[in-house]
Each structure stands twice: as C-alpha cells, then as structure tokens.
Scaffold this motif. Structure first.
Motif, PDB file in Angstrom:
ATOM      1  N   ASN A  24       0.787  -1.381  -0.127  1.00 34.20           N
ATOM      2  CA  ASN A  24      -0.155   0.037  -0.155  1.00 34.20           C
ATOM      3  C   ASN A  24       0.846   1.336  -0.009  1.00 34.20           C
ATOM      4  O   ASN A  24       0.336   2.139  -0.628  1.00 34.20           O
ATOM      5  N   GLN A  25       2.034   1.227   0.836  1.00 32.52           N
ATOM      6  CA  GLN A  25       2.751   2.371   0.749  1.00 32.52           C
ATOM      7  C   GLN A  25       3.414   2.601  -0.492  1.00 32.52           C
ATOM      8  O   GLN A  25       3.567   3.591  -0.864  1.00 32.52           O
ATOM      9  N   LEU A  26       3.934   1.622  -1.199  1.00 33.51           N
ATOM     10  CA  LEU A  26       4.543   1.565  -2.485  1.00 33.51           C
ATOM     11  C   LEU A  26       3.542   2.137  -3.589  1.00 33.51           C
ATOM     12  O   LEU A  26       3.860   2.967  -4.362  1.00 33.51           O
ATOM     13  N   GLU A  27       2.227   1.821  -3.437  1.00 37.40           N
ATOM     14  CA  GLU A  27       1.344   2.256  -4.270  1.00 37.40           C
ATOM     15  C   GLU A  27       1.158   3.647  -4.183  1.00 37.40           C
ATOM     16  O   GLU A  27       0.712   4.369  -5.320  1.00 37.40           O
ATOM     17  N   GLN A  28       0.915   4.134  -2.909  1.00 32.16           N
ATOM     18  CA  GLN A  28       0.664   5.521  -2.844  1.00 32.16           C
ATOM     19  C   GLN A  28       1.966   6.377  -3.206  1.00 32.16           C
ATOM     20  O   GLN A  28       1.631   7.458  -3.860  1.00 32.16           O
ATOM     21  N   ALA A  29       3.121   5.707  -3.019  1.00 33.71           N
ATOM     22  CA  ALA A  29       4.128   6.843  -3.689  1.00 33.71           C
ATOM     23  C   ALA A  29       4.094   6.934  -4.949  1.00 33.71           C
ATOM     24  O   ALA A  29       4.540   7.806  -5.725  1.00 33.71           O
ATOM     25  N   ARG A  30       3.874   5.496  -5.666  1.00 33.51           N
ATOM     26  CA  ARG A  30       3.715   5.647  -7.291  1.00 33.51           C
ATOM     27  C   ARG A  30       2.432   6.560  -7.854  1.00 33.51           C
ATOM     28  O   ARG A  30       2.769   7.232  -8.628  1.00 33.51           O
ATOM     29  N   ASN A  31       1.549   6.470  -6.907  1.00 35.95           N
ATOM     30  CA  ASN A  31       0.309   7.467  -7.461  1.00 35.95           C
ATOM     31  C   ASN A  31       0.832   8.838  -7.323  1.00 35.95           C
ATOM     32  O   ASN A  31       0.392   9.657  -7.944  1.00 35.95           O
ATOM     33  N   GLN A  32       1.410   9.415  -6.287  1.00 34.05           N
ATOM     34  CA  GLN A  32       1.990  10.394  -6.018  1.00 34.05           C
ATOM     35  C   GLN A  32       2.992  11.007  -7.154  1.00 34.05           C
ATOM     36  O   GLN A  32       2.741  12.182  -7.569  1.00 34.05           O
ATOM     37  N   GLN A  33       3.935  10.066  -7.360  1.00 36.56           N
ATOM     38  CA  GLN A  33       4.861  10.291  -8.596  1.00 36.56           C
ATOM     39  C   GLN A  33       3.956  10.561  -9.953  1.00 36.56           C
ATOM     40  O   GLN A  33       4.333  11.490 -10.805  1.00 36.56           O
ATOM     41  N   MET A  34       3.070   9.720 -10.041  1.00 36.07           N
ATOM     42  CA  MET A  34       2.214   9.818 -11.387  1.00 36.07           C
ATOM     43  C   MET A  34       1.499  11.110 -11.397  1.00 36.07           C
ATOM     44  O   MET A  34       1.290  11.461 -12.236  1.00 36.07           O
ATOM     45  N   SER A  35       1.074  11.257 -10.315  1.00 34.58           N
ATOM     46  CA  SER A  35       0.158  12.674 -10.210  1.00 34.58           C
ATOM     47  C   SER A  35       0.787  13.994 -10.669  1.00 34.58           C
ATOM     48  O   SER A  35       0.437  14.884 -11.038  1.00 34.58           O
ATOM     49  N   MET A  36       2.283  13.882 -10.375  1.00 34.66           N
ATOM     50  CA  MET A  36       3.016  15.027 -10.628  1.00 34.66           C
ATOM     51  C   MET A  36       3.164  15.315 -12.129  1.00 34.66           C
ATOM     52  O   MET A  36       3.486  16.155 -12.620  1.00 34.66           O
ATOM     53  N   TYR A  37       3.335  14.188 -13.040  1.00 34.44           N
ATOM     54  CA  TYR A  37       3.590  14.089 -14.300  1.00 34.44           C
ATOM     55  C   TYR A  37       2.468  14.302 -15.059  1.00 34.44           C
ATOM     56  O   TYR A  37       2.278  14.557 -16.287  1.00 34.44           O
ATOM     57  N   ALA A  38       1.147  13.651 -14.353  1.00 30.67           N
ATOM     58  CA  ALA A  38      -0.127  13.537 -15.322  1.00 30.67           C
ATOM     59  C   ALA A  38      -0.684  15.046 -15.138  1.00 30.67           C
ATOM     60  O   ALA A  38      -0.765  15.812 -14.255  1.00 30.67           O
ATOM     61  N   PRO A  39      -1.176  15.469 -16.396  1.00 35.61           N
ATOM     62  CA  PRO A  39      -1.903  16.851 -16.439  1.00 35.61           C
ATOM     63  C   PRO A  39      -3.204  16.835 -15.505  1.00 35.61           C
ATOM     64  O   PRO A  39      -3.718  15.557 -15.148  1.00 35.61           O
ATOM     65  N   GLN A  40      -3.576  17.912 -14.818  1.00 37.31           N
ATOM     66  CA  GLN A  40      -4.529  17.832 -13.825  1.00 37.31           C
ATOM     67  C   GLN A  40      -6.066  17.318 -14.689  1.00 37.31           C
ATOM     68  O   GLN A  40      -6.787  16.619 -14.104  1.00 37.31           O
ATOM     69  N   SER A  41      -6.158  17.742 -15.859  1.00 37.21           N
ATOM     70  CA  SER A  41      -7.470  17.424 -16.458  1.00 37.21           C
ATOM     71  C   SER A  41      -7.686  15.829 -16.686  1.00 37.21           C
ATOM     72  O   SER A  41      -8.733  15.265 -17.028  1.00 37.21           O
TER      73      SER A  41
END
Length: 148
Positions: A24-41
């Motif tokens: 779960n920790q690794l998935e959260q870290a991955r999601n945070q990293q992906m959200s930095m690169y993905a556009p908000q829309s």
C-alpha cells in the motif's frame, strides 16, 4: 526427515499484514509520482478505499463464532438485521464483543441549535443599561476611552 518446516500461523499472518502495508505504501508513492507528471485534467478519480474489511455474518451467533487472531479486530455486518459487530482479541487471547445498531438520524436532529428559531438571549446588558444602573445607584459613569 521432512523437507518442509512448520510455519507459525501468527507469524505468517503478521508477515502477510506487513507485506500488504508495504504494498500500500509503494502504491501511494507511485500514485503521488504519477500525479506530478499527469496533467490535472486527465487524472482519474479513484474510489475511496475502506480501511475496514467487513465480514458478512448471519446473526449474533455467527459473529460470536467468528475466529479472530490475537491482536486483531474483526468488523462484521449482519445480513439479517441492521446491526454490526466488533470483536477484538488482545495479545493474551481475551476477546471483547460489541454490538452496534444502525439507526437513521434526520439532519435536523444533528443540529438542534440551528433548526430552532433564534431568540435573542438576555444574558448580557448593553452599555446604556449598565450606565443607567450606575446613575440610579448614585455613581456617575466615567467617559473613558478603552484602548484596543
């Protein structure tokens, strides 16, 4: 003898819980990293995850008979009535069993102060009323400027 070793069920359950927590920790870290690169829309909304795993039981006897490992808590939903059960077992193996009932509450019942008509409270006197009392008692009010 036998090439297989016996595994302690408690140690296995603890290790499994630790591994799931790390995943779960690794998935959260991955999601945070992906959200930095993905556009908000283009971000997808994820369904909220529950931190409680509900166990479906049939009645209070089914809940009482549910096996819970020491040091863990089981949340059980009754299939037949609007109640849920919480069974906790401490490290020594002593179990506590609680029953809670679901009941609908109207939103007005939660905020009784807001739903009632507002009435002026007469707990405090105004400055004019206080000065009138002082003059009636024979003392003259002084005109002092209060520094704020």
């Amino acid at each position: 003898m036998y090439p297989y070793t016996t595994i302690d069920p408690q140690a296995f359950a603890n290790e499994q819980a630790m591994l799931q927590q790390r995943i779960n920790q690794l998935e959260q870290a991955r999601n945070q990293q992906m959200s930095m690169y993905a556009p908000q829309s283009q971000q997808q909304q994820q369904a909220p995850t529950s931190n409680v795993n509900w166990i479906q039981v049939a009645g209070i006897e089914g809940a009482r008979n549910q096996i819970v490992q020491p040091g863990h808590t089981a949340w059980m939903m009754d299939n037949n009535s609007p109640v849920f059960y919480v069974k906790s077992v401490d490290g020594m193996g002593s179990a506590t069993f609680k029953v809670f009932q679901f009941a609908e509450i109207s939103p007005e019942a939660l905020n009784p102060a807001q739903s009632q008509p507002k009435e002026e409270r007469q707990e405090y006197v105004t400055r004019q009323e206080f000065d009138a009392l002082l003059t009636r008692l024979g003392e003259k009010p002084e005109n002092k400027e209060e520094s704020v």
